[in-house]
Design a protein around this motif. Structure first.
Motif, PDB file in Angstrom:
ATOM      1  N   ARG A 221       0.836  -1.201   0.000  1.00  0.00           N
ATOM      2  CA  ARG A 221       0.000   0.000   0.000  1.00  0.00           C
ATOM      3  C   ARG A 221       0.869   1.249   0.000  1.00  0.00           C
ATOM      4  N   ARG A 222       1.908   1.242   0.794  1.00  0.00           N
ATOM      5  CA  ARG A 222       2.796   2.400   0.879  1.00  0.00           C
ATOM      6  C   ARG A 222       3.636   2.585  -0.383  1.00  0.00           C
ATOM      7  N   LEU A 223       3.763   1.524  -1.159  1.00  0.00           N
ATOM      8  CA  LEU A 223       4.482   1.619  -2.431  1.00  0.00           C
ATOM      9  C   LEU A 223       3.545   1.928  -3.598  1.00  0.00           C
ATOM     10  N   GLY A 224       2.297   2.271  -3.270  1.00  0.00           N
ATOM     11  CA  GLY A 224       1.388   2.773  -4.293  1.00  0.00           C
ATOM     12  C   GLY A 224       0.375   1.800  -4.835  1.00  0.00           C
ATOM     13  N   CYS A 225       0.233   0.637  -4.241  1.00  0.00           N
ATOM     14  CA  CYS A 225      -0.741  -0.349  -4.714  1.00  0.00           C
ATOM     15  C   CYS A 225      -2.061  -0.216  -3.951  1.00  0.00           C
ATOM     16  N   ARG A 226      -3.145  -0.532  -4.604  1.00  0.00           N
ATOM     17  CA  ARG A 226      -4.382  -0.811  -3.874  1.00  0.00           C
ATOM     18  C   ARG A 226      -4.230  -2.199  -3.261  1.00  0.00           C
ATOM     19  N   VAL A 227      -4.730  -2.384  -2.050  1.00  0.00           N
ATOM     20  CA  VAL A 227      -4.551  -3.661  -1.360  1.00  0.00           C
ATOM     21  C   VAL A 227      -5.829  -4.040  -0.639  1.00  0.00           C
ATOM     22  N   THR A 228      -6.222  -5.305  -0.786  1.00  0.00           N
ATOM     23  CA  THR A 228      -7.348  -5.868  -0.053  1.00  0.00           C
ATOM     24  C   THR A 228      -6.888  -7.143   0.633  1.00  0.00           C
ATOM     25  N   VAL A 229      -7.083  -7.202   1.949  1.00  0.00           N
ATOM     26  CA  VAL A 229      -6.777  -8.406   2.725  1.00  0.00           C
ATOM     27  C   VAL A 229      -8.077  -9.149   2.990  1.00  0.00           C
ATOM     28  N   ILE A 230      -8.086 -10.425   2.658  1.00  0.00           N
ATOM     29  CA  ILE A 230      -9.282 -11.259   2.814  1.00  0.00           C
ATOM     30  C   ILE A 230      -8.967 -12.355   3.829  1.00  0.00           C
ATOM     31  N   GLU A 231      -9.596 -12.264   4.995  1.00  0.00           N
ATOM     32  CA  GLU A 231      -9.303 -13.187   6.091  1.00  0.00           C
ATOM     33  C   GLU A 231     -10.566 -13.933   6.504  1.00  0.00           C
ATOM     34  N   GLY A 232     -10.451 -15.263   6.596  1.00  0.00           N
ATOM     35  CA  GLY A 232     -11.617 -16.086   6.902  1.00  0.00           C
ATOM     36  C   GLY A 232     -12.145 -15.912   8.305  1.00  0.00           C
ATOM     37  N   LYS A 233     -11.291 -15.494   9.240  1.00  0.00           N
ATOM     38  CA  LYS A 233     -11.734 -15.290  10.620  1.00  0.00           C
ATOM     39  C   LYS A 233     -11.363 -13.871  11.044  1.00  0.00           C
ATOM     40  N   ARG A 234     -10.521 -13.765  12.075  1.00  0.00           N
ATOM     41  CA  ARG A 234     -10.074 -12.459  12.558  1.00  0.00           C
ATOM     42  C   ARG A 234      -8.647 -12.218  12.098  1.00  0.00           C
ATOM     43  N   ALA A 235      -8.356 -11.037  11.605  1.00  0.00           N
ATOM     44  CA  ALA A 235      -6.991 -10.712  11.201  1.00  0.00           C
ATOM     45  C   ALA A 235      -6.087 -10.715  12.427  1.00  0.00           C
ATOM     46  N   LEU A 236      -4.844 -11.124  12.219  1.00  0.00           N
ATOM     47  CA  LEU A 236      -3.856 -11.268  13.296  1.00  0.00           C
ATOM     48  C   LEU A 236      -4.435 -12.081  14.458  1.00  0.00           C
ATOM     49  N   PRO A 237      -4.892 -13.292  14.179  1.00  0.00           N
ATOM     50  CA  PRO A 237      -5.634 -14.068  15.169  1.00  0.00           C
ATOM     51  C   PRO A 237      -4.802 -14.541  16.356  1.00  0.00           C
ATOM     52  N   ALA A 238      -3.485 -14.663  16.204  1.00  0.00           N
ATOM     53  CA  ALA A 238      -2.662 -15.162  17.298  1.00  0.00           C
ATOM     54  C   ALA A 238      -2.337 -14.081  18.319  1.00  0.00           C
ATOM     55  N   ASP A 239      -2.592 -12.831  17.981  1.00  0.00           N
ATOM     56  CA  ASP A 239      -2.223 -11.728  18.860  1.00  0.00           C
ATOM     57  C   ASP A 239      -3.384 -11.293  19.731  1.00  0.00           C
ATOM     58  N   ASP A 240      -3.051 -10.527  20.756  1.00  0.00           N
ATOM     59  CA  ASP A 240      -4.055  -9.955  21.642  1.00  0.00           C
ATOM     60  C   ASP A 240      -5.005  -9.068  20.832  1.00  0.00           C
ATOM     61  N   PRO A 241      -6.307  -9.271  20.919  1.00  0.00           N
ATOM     62  CA  PRO A 241      -7.236  -8.491  20.094  1.00  0.00           C
ATOM     63  C   PRO A 241      -7.144  -6.980  20.328  1.00  0.00           C
ATOM     64  N   GLU A 242      -6.905  -6.563  21.566  1.00  0.00           N
ATOM     65  CA  GLU A 242      -6.839  -5.134  21.870  1.00  0.00           C
ATOM     66  C   GLU A 242      -5.654  -4.470  21.171  1.00  0.00           C
ATOM     67  N   THR A 243      -4.492  -5.096  21.237  1.00  0.00           N
ATOM     68  CA  THR A 243      -3.316  -4.502  20.605  1.00  0.00           C
ATOM     69  C   THR A 243      -3.345  -4.692  19.092  1.00  0.00           C
ATOM     70  N   ALA A 244      -3.846  -5.840  18.630  1.00  0.00           N
ATOM     71  CA  ALA A 244      -3.931  -6.067  17.188  1.00  0.00           C
ATOM     72  C   ALA A 244      -4.833  -5.033  16.527  1.00  0.00           C
TER      73      ALA A 244
END
Length: 472
Positions: free
Chosen positions: A190-213
């Motif tokens: 995205r920072r290099l000028g691309c459009r970007v879409t992330v498609i995640e079946g559940k929650r993004a960054l699932p292994a991390d603490d939800p508050e900080t993620a």
């Protein structure tokens, strides 16, 4: 076939295998190392090193347009995507000699550039050789998982093993998978000028603490990255330059390029593990606390075991294996003190247990201490106030730390030391932190833990008043 007898056979020249080979050879063992691919493994060639290099390019581009808060006029970055990827290749080339065949042969390691296959409990065939080893260490790493999505075989797609070969900037990058690889590549592109879409079946960054993620994900969204959660992919179609991803709930996403970042799978096919009496699970090779497989002469470390898949974990496990295989010591591997970092901006770091894990383990005995970046003077001075540190404490001893914010990975180093050595909050509070630094947030968090005990305590107030009466 020639026959080779060796003290230690290491299968795989990634971070874990190289650490074992170097350490064992320098301590006098006869070591043979097998690698059928590139020396340095995934980390050097397709993972940690190139991803951080591309993130650095994206960070430089982003900085040009983010200076107004400092009184610097906004500038539009002129991104040369091919040059950015050339920078990535240059970084790999600069580090590669450290992992090279020449260096390891110089250390006394016998290096065979071939894939290995077990033909017995202690015997492996590779490159026209039969290798008989007193001990074997499997450190073959992992590869990107290609999920069985209908239509995927008919469209071009990228993985972390191929995306760094691109030289033409994607117009719209679709990323399937919202884990660390997916979100890091999303922000970089995205920072290099691309459009970007992330498609995640559940929650993004699932292994991390939800508050900080959530803090990190909010920044990505603010920068223009579309993040679709609870979006399980049902079908992929289209052609090069016009790829469509459909999800089970009826959503459709169209882009020019598709990156698969949906997990990893252990590189165990072709090793003939049953022929050596080595059992596997759905995740990888089964090991005990000493990292031994069901064949007690064979160890497995790193991604092939299906545990925490990080370069530093493989390096840590290498040390455990060296103590066990070379010295016969009852060394055991643990995970309670292991850190990991997602290198987005802001960074997201975790050491030990998340809040949810800590509450499940310790219940009401757990205390959670939070301290915001916004109350850290260096963060205020640099206008990097988004984020926080939260420390999970049981009886004065941290059991987990979550950090999101500027240089969170660097801040996590201190807490990795604390957890690894069983230190308490009082030890962090006793530290004198240089002012002003971002690392001061750790001491401030320790202070926040002790403040109620000191300033809100009636007993402390009575003691102070009593002492003051008797002091001369």
């Amino acid at each position: 076939m020639s026959r080779i007898r060796t003290d230690l056979l290491v299968i795989g020249a990634g971070s874990g295998g190289l650490s074992v080979a170097a350490g064992a050879a320098q301590m006098g063992a006869d070591v043979t190392l097998l690698e059928g691919g590139k020396m340095g493994g995934d980390c050097l060639n397709h993972g940690c090193v190139p991803s951080k290099a591309l993130l650095a390019s994206g960070k430089a581009a982003h900085a040009l347009g983010a200076g107004e808060v400092y009184g610097i006029g906004r500038a539009v970055p002129q991104v040369d995507y091919a040059a950015a990827q050339a920078h990535v290749a240059g970084v790999i080339a600069q580090i590669a000699p450290h992992d090279s065949q020449d260096r390891f042969e110089g250390l006394g390691v016998r290096v065979i550039r071939a894939w290995g296959r077990f033909t017995g409990p202690r015997e492996v065939e590779a490159g026209g050789h039969v290798i008989v080893a007193r001990r074997v260490v499997i450190a073959a790493g992992s590869s990107p998982m290609v999920p069985p999505i209908p239509g995927l075989g008919d469209v071009p797609y990228l993985t972390n093993e191929t995306i760094f070969d691109l030289r033409e900037r994607p117009e719209h990058l679709l990323v399937v998978g919202g884990g660390p690889i997916g979100v890091e590549m999303a922000q970089a592109h995205r920072r290099l000028g691309c459009r970007v879409t992330v498609i995640e079946g559940k929650r993004a960054l699932p292994a991390d603490d939800p508050e900080t993620a959530a803090v990190a994900l909010d920044r990505l969204r603010a920068e223009g990255v579309e993040i679709a959660e609870d979006a399980m992919v049902s079908r992929v179609g289209g052609t090069a330059g016009e790829i469509e991803v459909a999800t089970e709930d009826g959503r459709r996403f169209t882009g020019t390029h598709l990156l698969l970042a949906a997990g990893r799978q252990p590189n165990i096919d072709g090793l003939n593990l049953p022929g050596a009496g080595i059992e596997t699970t759905r995740a990888g090779i089964r090991v005990d606390a000493r990292l031994r497989t069901t064949n007690r002469r064979v160890y497995a470390i790193g991604d092939v075991t299906g545990g925490l898949q990080f370069t530093h974990v493989a390096g840590y496990q290498a040390g455990v294996v060296i103590r066990s295989a070379l010295f016969g010591l009852p060394a055991r591997a643990g995970t309670a003190h292991i850190p990991w970092v997602t290198y987005t901006e802001p960074e997201l770091a975790q050491v030990g247990l998340t809040e949810a894990q800590a509450r499940a383990a310790h219940g009401d005995r757990l205390e959670v201490v939070r301290f915001p970046y916004a109350e850290t003077d260096r963060a205020v001075a640099e206008r990097k106030t988004e984020g926080l540190i939260k420390v999970m404490v049981r009886r004065g001893r941290p059991v987990g730390v979550s950090v999101v914010g500027a240089q969170a990975g660097e801040i996590a180093n201190l807490w990795a030391l604390v957890l690894a050595n069983g230190l308490k909050m009082k030890h962090v509070a006793a530290m004198v932190s240089p002012y002003p630094t971002l690392g001061e947030i750790s001491k401030r968090a320790a202070g926040a833990y002790f403040s109620p005990r000191l300033f809100d305590s009636k007993l402390v107030r009575r003691v102070v008043r009593l002492v003051q009466r008797w002091l001369p």
